[in-house]
Design an enzyme around this catalytic site. Structure first.
Site, PDB file in Angstrom:
ATOM      1  N   ASP A   1       0.823  -1.203   0.000  1.00  0.00           N
ATOM      2  CA  ASP A   1       0.000   0.000   0.000  1.00  0.00           C
ATOM      3  C   ASP A   1       0.859   1.256   0.000  1.00  0.00           C
ATOM      4  O   ASP A   1       0.527   2.254  -0.642  1.00  0.00           O
ATOM      5  CB  ASP A   1      -0.869   0.050   1.263  1.00  0.00           C
ATOM      6  CG  ASP A   1      -1.788  -1.147   1.417  1.00  0.00           C
ATOM      7  OD1 ASP A   1      -1.474  -2.205   0.858  1.00  0.00           O
ATOM      8  OD2 ASP A   1      -2.806  -1.012   2.108  1.00  0.00           O
TER       9      ASP A   1
ATOM     10  N   GLU B   1      -6.534 -10.601  -5.115  1.00  0.00           N
ATOM     11  CA  GLU B   1      -6.355 -11.731  -4.182  1.00  0.00           C
ATOM     12  C   GLU B   1      -7.503 -12.726  -4.238  1.00  0.00           C
ATOM     13  O   GLU B   1      -7.520 -13.694  -3.481  1.00  0.00           O
ATOM     14  CB  GLU B   1      -6.177 -11.205  -2.755  1.00  0.00           C
ATOM     15  CG  GLU B   1      -4.834 -10.521  -2.551  1.00  0.00           C
ATOM     16  CD  GLU B   1      -4.734  -9.796  -1.210  1.00  0.00           C
ATOM     17  OE1 GLU B   1      -5.772  -9.272  -0.740  1.00  0.00           O
ATOM     18  OE2 GLU B   1      -3.638  -9.740  -0.643  1.00  0.00           O
TER      19      GLU B   1
END
Lengths: 767, 767
Positions: free
Chosen positions: B357, B486
């Site tokens: 991130d 994911e």
């Protein structure tokens, strides 16, 4: 590890005490009777490394688990067989010194697992810290004629002194599982009593309300004179009785301890203590000698049905009998609520739970060596869990059908890795296949109409929803699975899974057709009960028709999964041996990306559906996959051994056989201290009977196609087939079939029919 | 959940006390200063549901984890930011009754997070069980000018009575993390003292030896008259001082509590208590009012650099400022040992650890709104962890190169799911990309030669070994990865991962060439230090040349991974909304097999490497993938918003913007009680600046391509670019660029160069 056990055709023998091997021996020398099991812990105090283990079949605990990040559908519990009350314990204080092989000097140590008669024997001489020397002989068994009874004979003889011995005979229910996720104790106190020479401990699991009562009675005599107990006491989850006996040089003090171990699986919990008392009274009145003699007779019967004799190779003989012995100790088939844990009663690993091992590897052993009901009970076990399997499918978002759990104790899934639980769905195929295997072997077609069809239809419904149609290619595919080769996860179109799914649909349709033909009204009842729709069976036919199978036309092989050939293709023999076993030397990342195979995958399919593939196809696939297979599952070599026999690869077949036959005795995988590899023991049996014996049942005919490894003088095995018990004796020259029953039968030896009348022996030449 | 907060351009305001929302508010109203953070817990006793949370940046604990079945390479620990000493606590007993908003009747409740000035304010009226009514006003902040200081002003006024108040001002170090895997306490006692109006608690982590001293001083006055403390006491990990003050109807009792919170991350542990004393003394001498005023000034400066103004939409205005405020509270960039946890200091989820991130979503914010050193420190953070990243690669069996962890606190991997840890290796690409991003934005090419090249080379070495060559196809492939999406694990040839790997190799080679050209001797030093071999760079060129990318020529799209089109292709809009969000309604099995995408994957690549793709290609891929994307990562919508702006999909761009801008304020994902989504807040900022503003830096030129959502009157944002601070103000008619500095600069607006002299404003028409 260097082998440390003596070779012997009927016994496992350890001579000399090596503390570093004690936990391994505790596994190997375990005793069991299907109802309970006991690791080969010492009765007396032992402060060295040890895994104390007493297990009661079917008594389990839902141990809380935590996974990395919880996702929908993950099971919250891992059911575990419970380590339970220690009923063998004796504390011996000789002239003030505790007898403890961790502190005494030990000589003449011998431990023997007598497999012929079913008992554990131990003898040793101990020199205590003060120079006192005693000899000890201990014999124990868990009875297979009185399932709830365990009995111990423990004899102490002072060699060089007179003195006194204090004997505390106890029950200890304050037991913890070595694999408890949170070091939590699973047993709660209920009751404990001790009076005269008797004591009792009742405990209860903190969840699920399993009650377990252990009641013991202990007798002591010195040189034939009975000794009365002096005290009896209790504390939480514990009870004991204490004796004080004189020790006279050269004279033996004998202790007889009987225990009745009963649970509310078999009796109402409010009468457990009364039942234990009654069982114990019976056992005591029969006495140690007579119980032991009945034990021998019962084992004689088991060996009569299931023995394998290997002449000219004591090591192989011992290995195969060890495997058969443990199979028979673990599962006796009388209770359809029970099943076969990968470690049996010899340890806690794998939680004592049921895996696809049962259907894929164990069922053939029981089919061929035991009463038909025993195998049938293994099928009924899964039928009992059908509702739970339907719930499991719903939990994963399916609108119908049943997905049996990968790991279970009570029908609920209790494994929590998604790549196994959610993806290793081929297990459903093995459960369907077991029905076929049973019916094919026994000829008991009625089972389909009684219970089998329900399981087949629900599994088929699962496959129907689990595949998806790909319009671009006009095929059905199955994504996101893990095949039997657990070294490749979340693959698309695993050939084995696609094949066994399609096969299940086909077998279900065929079973429905047969049922309709043979018993139209029963058929109609099932159609109604199952709400079976014509659209469903039509869809199944379409799936069978359009199932996608990855293949490589150039190599002429089925591909384990999509894109398999994009992997870096290597042979195990090209790996430096320092990398092996991969699961101890490579990261999971590296294992997953490699071409190396943990256990038979495509070849597992060719083993199950052997009759559908010609030898050339089997050969091409065997030649392609076997060199990439590391056999790091104990279940792998047997399948390769059987196929290698078929292909005439005699050396390979023998090599593969050796990899399993003495797996635990020689602690090949360096993990026997966790328990023995019970389910792979059935695979060893298969290697001999289906591999070397070439035994198969095709269209109700028993086929044999034996080959004998060059090292052996002969081998023989027993099989029970449709009422007849046959002893097949294979030498380098002849195949002799002896019919040990009065039932006329016939076998096909190398495809030629040979009649074997009642109690007859027929001999043909070995090819 | 219905929005319950008032709209306001500069404050977050809650009116009326709703206990069911208290934990959400505790997250939202959190205060922080980069050194420490504090959830908006009440100072006084509160027995309702609450997550008490005080966090010190960089103080963490390696919490033991257990995964299903441990495999080689799994990390054994999950590093967690520590919930630490509660330094805000006040226990107030009014005429014998404890003030507790769980039991009192509460009215006139107001909570305000003043973002302009950086403090938390709360006011309420409480009617106690005996009918006594008090009004309370509480203000607190953690100072951004004195990082280690927190200060509280707490005023109590009796409305309808005279009486007495007992005030216990305490420090409580006996704190447990709510997410401790084994409910273990991580802090051990070191020292506690209390004398006069001061108290101190020093605690120490049970592992890693972090020492933390909290020292407080408390002042009480009633109606202007100072009250002396009556007692002071301590117990393990706890210290307090107690005051008794008279309460007079209508007269205010004011409590001032100052705390110095210092750790051995910043000071030697043996002087910690002395340092705390000194810091505290300074703070007290400055006083609450002056500290608060300095806080305002410091926040003014932050807003000057980073504010975004939206006119005509208060809700959007409040949302974006809330995001910017929290970004600035979480990371101030002065300490290269620190980084940005996904929840900042607002909760414990995600362990306060560092994810990709930071590089992928947060860096652009700091690049454009803060001093260059702050962004540089984010790069240095990863350089500091290079050795650990090399060890991590070795642990997985690589012979060279660096694999940065997916989740980390100290450079070690601390996530334990294989499909993430081992497979989500694209993070390595983002870390390389951040170097490019920094150099491209700032023009600070020297960073490459100083530190950057070392990270680039080691990451490139990893990619070199992680791909494998497939001779049959003459390509390099990458198997067994998880892309940014994911919701698909362990795939082969994830387009994004292959692309970012190849890009990394290319950028590394280019950086090496540049370095060789501009500073041959430095180049040579690096070649030697890194033992860089010519074979390596040759191999990298070969990989760039022959990297395999899955594509579908018919659709003209890149495929997210091999076999993607074999999935059942559907659009999110065709799903019944009851299925959404998928991660709460579908099993992991179903999610994995579906085509649905959690967050941008192929499109993430088109966002990063935007300059490499033409608009048609971006459009085809956007049109194909966005309809399958469920945006269940808070990091997804911003990327889509930016690309939608580029493609002229104005409605889609605005929709996507709305999905993040008020994510926490409106608790869209129903999880704000766990903490705020700090890293996705940076994505919101990107949506405005890179999306609506169309801001990009290409070849040292600052480009703008603004578009204004129809609902807004105007928006403006600040960016710092190469010494100049620009305020870009976009209305429906004009784009106004104001240079707030004296540094001459130029921007390209819709590709046309516009000079903006020092302190000048230039206006062009909106397209």
């Amino acid at each position: 590890m260097k082998p440390y056990l003596k070779e012997h055709p009927w016994s496992i023998i350890e001579e000399g005490f090596d503390q570093t091997k004690h936990e391994i021996s505790e596994s190997i020398f375990s005793i069991g009777n299907g109802h309970m099991g006991q690791r080969a812990n010492f009765e007396e105090t032992y402060t060295g490394a040890s895994l104390q283990g007493s297990y009661m079949a079917g008594v389990y605990y839902p141990d809380k688990t935590r996974v990395g990040w919880w996702k929908n559908g993950y099971p919250e519990y891992f059911a575990k067989v419970l380590n339970a009350t220690n009923w063998i314990g004796l504390k011996l204080v000789i002239n003030g010194i505790i007898l403890n092989l961790n502190t005494a000097k030990v000589s003449e140590f011998k431990r023997e697992l007598n497999m012929k008669e079913g008992f554990l024997y131990r003898a040793f001489t101990a020199t205590l810290e003060n120079g006192d020397i005693v000899t000890v002989e201990a014999t124990r068994f868990v009875s297979i004629t009185m399932k709830e009874i365990g009995a111990i004979e423990y004899k102490v003889t002072p060699v060089n002194f007179d003195g006194e011995i204090e004997i505390t005979s106890f029950l200890d229910g304050d037991i913890i599982n070595s694999d408890a996720n949170y070091d939590e104790k699973f047993w709660a106190e209920v009751n404990q009593t001790a009076t005269d020479n008797k004591a009792l401990v009742t405990v209860k699991t903190k969840k699920l309300d399993f009650y377990y009562t252990s009641k013991m009675q202990t007798f002591v005599d010195t040189d034939g004179v009975n000794i009365e107990p002096t005290t009896a006491s209790t504390r939480e989850k514990y009870a004991d009785v204490v004796f004080h006996a004189p020790l006279k040089q050269g004279k033996t003090t004998a202790i007889y301890k009987y225990a009745a171990n009963v649970t509310n699986r078999d009796h109402a919990h409010d009468v457990l203590e009364a039942v234990a008392t009654a069982k114990l009274t019976d056992a005591v009145s029969i006495g140690f000698g007579a119980l032991k003699s009945a034990q021998k007779d019962a084992w004689d019967k088991k060996w009569q049905d299931s023995d394998i004799v290997i002449e000219g190779d004591v090591s192989a003989q011992q290995g195969i009998r060890f495997n058969i012995f443990h199979m028979n100790q673990t599962y006796t088939g009388e209770d359809a609520r029970l099943n076969i844990g990968p470690k049996g009663f010899t340890g806690e690993k794998y939680g004592g739970s049921t895996y696809w091992d049962t259907e894929a590897y164990c069922l053939p052993f029981y089919l061929a060596t035991a009463d038909q009901n025993i195998s049938r009970n293994l099928l009924v076990y899964r039928h009992n869990h059908l509702e739970k399997a339907k719930e499991n499918a719903q939990k994963l978002g399916f609108t119908k059908g049943a997905l049996y759990p990968m790991v279970t104790m009570n029908g609920e899934e209790s494994h929590n890795e998604w790549e196994i639980t959610f993806e290793e769905i081929h297990r459903n195929g093995a459960i369907a296949y077991a029905i076929y295997d049973y019916v094919n072997y026994t000829g008991d077609k009625d089972y389909i109409g009684e219970l089998g069809i329900e399981v087949l239809v629900e599994i088929s419904r699962f496959w129907e929803e689990r595949v998806h149609y790909v319009p671009r290619k006009d095929v059905y595919m199955m994504h996101g699975v893990t095949g039997p080769n657990e070294y490749d996860n979340n693959v698309n179109n695993n050939w084995y899974t696609n094949r066994i799914a399609s096969w299940t649909l086909d077998y279900t349709l065929q079973s429905l057709r047969d049922l309709k033909e043979t018993d139209p009204s029963l058929y109609q009842q099932w159609v109604e009960k199952l709400h079976l729709q014509p659209e469903e069976t039509t869809k199944w036919e379409d799936i069978i028709d359009k199932m996608y199978y990855p293949v490589d036309e150039n190599l002429g092989v089925f591909l384990q999964a999509d894109n398999f050939l994009d992997k870096e293709i290597m042979k195990v023999e090209d790996l430096d041996s320092k990398h092996l076993p991969l699961n101890q030397n490579w990261s999971w990342d590296r294992i997953l990306r490699s071409c190396f195979i943990k256990q038979a995958d495509v070849l597992q399919g060719m083993h199950f559906l052997n009759h559908e593939y010609d030898l050339d196809t089997i050969k091409r696939n065997f030649d392609f996959y076997e060199p990439m297979t590391v056999h790091e599952s104990s279940l792998s070599p047997c399948v390769h051994s059987i196929l290698a026999c078929q292909l005439g690869y005699q050396d390979k077949a023998y090599d593969m056989y050796l990899r399993t036959a003495r797996l635990d005795l020689d602690n090949y995988n360096n993990d026997t201290e966790d328990g023995c590899h019970i389910t792979s023991m059935a695979g060893t049996w298969m290697s001999v009977v289906q591999g070397f014996g070439g035994m198969k049942v095709i269209d109700h005919d028993l086929h044999l196609r034996p080959f004998i490894p060059g090292k052996w003088d002969s081998f023989s095995f027993k099989i029970v087939f449709r009422g007849a018990r046959l002893n097949i004796h294979v030498t380098q020259q002849h195949i002799e079939v002896t019919n040990e029953t009065a039932v006329d039968t016939a076998v096909k030896i190398f495809d030629e029919t040979v009649h074997v009348g009642g109690n007859e022996t027929v001999s043909v030449k070995t090819k």
